[in-house]
Every structure is written in structure tokens, then in C-alpha cells.
Motif scaffolding. Sequence first.
Motif, mmCIF file in Angstrom:
data_model
loop_
_atom_site.group_PDB
_atom_site.id
_atom_site.type_symbol
_atom_site.label_atom_id
_atom_site.label_comp_id
_atom_site.label_asym_id
_atom_site.label_seq_id
_atom_site.Cartn_x
_atom_site.Cartn_y
_atom_site.Cartn_z
ATOM 1 N N THR A 105 0.828 -1.204 0.000
ATOM 2 C CA THR A 105 0.000 0.000 0.000
ATOM 3 C C THR A 105 0.862 1.255 0.000
ATOM 4 O O THR A 105 0.577 2.239 -0.698
ATOM 5 C CB THR A 105 -0.944 0.011 1.216
ATOM 6 O OG1 THR A 105 -1.740 -1.188 1.200
ATOM 7 C CG2 THR A 105 -1.871 1.222 1.185
ATOM 8 N N LEU A 120 -6.379 4.653 -0.749
ATOM 9 C CA LEU A 120 -5.182 3.932 -0.309
ATOM 10 C C LEU A 120 -4.785 4.355 1.101
ATOM 11 O O LEU A 120 -4.319 3.531 1.897
ATOM 12 C CB LEU A 120 -4.026 4.194 -1.277
ATOM 13 C CG LEU A 120 -4.100 3.487 -2.633
ATOM 14 C CD1 LEU A 120 -3.021 4.022 -3.570
ATOM 15 C CD2 LEU A 120 -3.957 1.975 -2.463
ATOM 16 N N ARG A 162 -4.333 1.805 4.087
ATOM 17 C CA ARG A 162 -3.105 1.740 4.894
ATOM 18 C C ARG A 162 -3.425 1.797 6.375
ATOM 19 O O ARG A 162 -2.908 0.999 7.176
ATOM 20 C CB ARG A 162 -2.192 2.901 4.514
ATOM 21 C CG ARG A 162 -0.959 3.078 5.397
ATOM 22 C CD ARG A 162 -0.488 4.512 5.351
ATOM 23 N NE ARG A 162 -1.534 5.448 5.779
ATOM 24 C CZ ARG A 162 -1.573 6.735 5.471
ATOM 25 N NH1 ARG A 162 -0.629 7.264 4.716
ATOM 26 N NH2 ARG A 162 -2.559 7.507 5.904
#
Length: 392
Positions: free
Chosen positions: A148, A172, A176
Motif C-alpha cells: 500500500t 489507499l 493503509r
Amino acid sequence: MYYRNLTFISSIFCLLCLVSCAQGTGSGAETRGGDFTVSGKITNTEAKKVYLKQINFSTGSPIILDSVNISKDGNYRFKTTKIRGQHLFIIQPADGYPFLFINDASNATVNINGDSPLTPDINGSEGTTGLYTFLGTYRKDDSSVVETFKALDSIHKLTKTTAKDDSVRDALGQQRDQQIVQMNKDIASFVGSTTSPVAAFYVLKLMAPRSIQPEDLLPLTQKASERFAEDGSLAALTSQLKVSLASNNPDNYALLDKPAPDLSMQTPDGADMKISDFKGKYLLVDFWASWCGPCRAENPNVVKAYNQYKDKNFTILGVSLDKDKAAWKKAIEADHLTWNHMSDLKYWSSAAVSAYQFNGIPFNVLIDPSGKIIAQNLRGEDLEKKLAEVLK
């Protein structure tokens, strides 16, 4: 959140080799430990000798306790005496990968395959087996987060982004954060269930700080210390965290609302620079280093704040505790730290440490245009909120 996106193998190897600043070297005598015999078979290696080392959490350097020749059929055997308490050891073929071992049983076997450094065959040591099971889970968590981070980094490197890029970046970022939350849950689960105080200490001291904030790490460590009440190292780690958190409390910072001490150092290009050079601006003095994992993990937050407020009479001065100039310059470029930087390249002997009275990094102070410190230790959202408040 803290996190440095290292690959699992390299990060675990560094943790084995770069143990630092822990109090104590093992568990008290009440925990099952002491003299032990460990033996097994070593395959897929050219090594002729194998070493038994004890990890010394006080000095950071493994101590070689013994070495034996590997027999023609690959067998080895260590028998120790005069060992008090439970400790973390390394079984390591010459020039080979280190394998962890905990002496929580009087007899154990560790079969080593040089082609499979992450999965030794362990029998007889519940603590060692449990630790390696956790390391397998942690490896999966770590790999997910690394992928990620890579995807996020590719978007951060774009000179111009579209609305779609921004949407992917936000998604993203959420991914994460969720992955790090899961990693921290797995850490907490292991620490809460392991039968070995040494395994708990190892994870709490060397792995958990990569992703868990100190204020969240303290109760986890304190519970482990209470569960293994006879363990001096866990008690010392709990005390260390309490002292660190107290020193980072804004109300306890002696320099708050006082003139910022001036420092004079050199830039990466060798020019002289001083903190007082920036008087008249709001200045975030960011104390960090290329070797500091939490610092590198925090850098994207600092970059974001800088880009948002750099045109509002605000700037940043990075003050590094590096001692390797090349590594310092490489980290500046890799993390896109486009503000001014300076360092005396003296590591923890840097003049910055005593002048600004901190005992850990990342650390920062916010200085107003008159040269007075108005805030300290601002991270993530706290940094953005404070800047929004003063840079209206």
C-alpha cells in the motif's frame, strides 16, 4: 501513525542486529529458563560451524556463548550451564541467517533449513514456537502495508494529479490505516497471550514501536509487565515509556513560551545556517534522522503541512541527528523534504539535543515570528490543526 515501509526480512534482521536502548537483558529467575540443551539438524548450508549467541538488550550487541562444528550429517548440539532466567538467543550457522530461540524448556530441538530462514522446525520450546507463529502473521501484515505504501508513493511522485488520482490516494490512505490497525491488533493479541515474557519484551521493544504510538503502547506494555510481574525488563520498559510520555507532554516542556535557543549548523551543501535566520516567520523546527523509522513514517504528514501552508509566512527547518551525510541527503531527496535542512552530524551528541531538551525523535517545535516557542511535538492532524489556528 508510525510506520516505516521496510521489507519483512530486512526489518527483522535489523531488529536482531540493531537492538537498542532497552533496560535489562532478560527475565527474572521465577520464569522458566536457565540451563538448557538445544540441538537439531542444519541443511542446505555450506557452513561448517554454528554459533549460539545471546541477545544483549543493554549493549545492542549479541554475545557469542559457544560454537560447535556441524557434523557431516548436519547435526549440532549446544548444552549450556550457569544461565539464570529466560533469555532470547540466536542460533546462527557461520555467515548464515540468525534463528531465534527462547530457553523456556530444558531440552528443545531447532532444525534449520538454510533455504527457509523464516520457518525453522521447532520442538520443545513453546515460547519460540509461538514467537515464530506471530512472526509469520506479522510478515503478512507487513507485506500488505508495504504494498500500500508503494502504491501511495507512486501517486505522491506525480507532479500533477487528477481528481481520480486524488480519490485513489484517499482510498489507499484509508486502506493503509486499516492495515496498520490490523497489524497492531495482531501485536496486542500476541503480547496478551504469549507464555514467554522475553517474547513479549522483544515484540514490545523492537517491533510494536514501528506502528503503535507511545501513548497506546504504554497500557499494552503495562499489562504485560503485570502479567509477568517477576520480569525486570518489562517493568523497566514500562517505566521508560512513562518517562518518555511525561517529557513529551506540552505542559511539561520547559521551553514552551520562551525564546527558542539558537543553533548554528551546516546545510547539506556545507553552508552555514542558523535558526535565527528565519525570524519573522512561523518556523517548524523538525528534529529527525534518516535512520529513524518513526521519523520517516511521519515525513509525509510534514510534507503535506508544508505544501498547504508554505505561502502563509510559514516554513520548516529540518535539523538532523544523522552522522552519515550521504544517508542524510538521500533521505531528504527520497522523502521529498523540499525545505531547508541543517545538521552537525553528531548523532545523539548533537547540540540540538541539549538545547531543545528532547530524548527521542521525531520531535519538533513551532516558533512564532518573534522567535518564541508556541508549541512542541506536533504530529499528523495535531500539526495541521495548530498551523490552521495560527496561520489564519
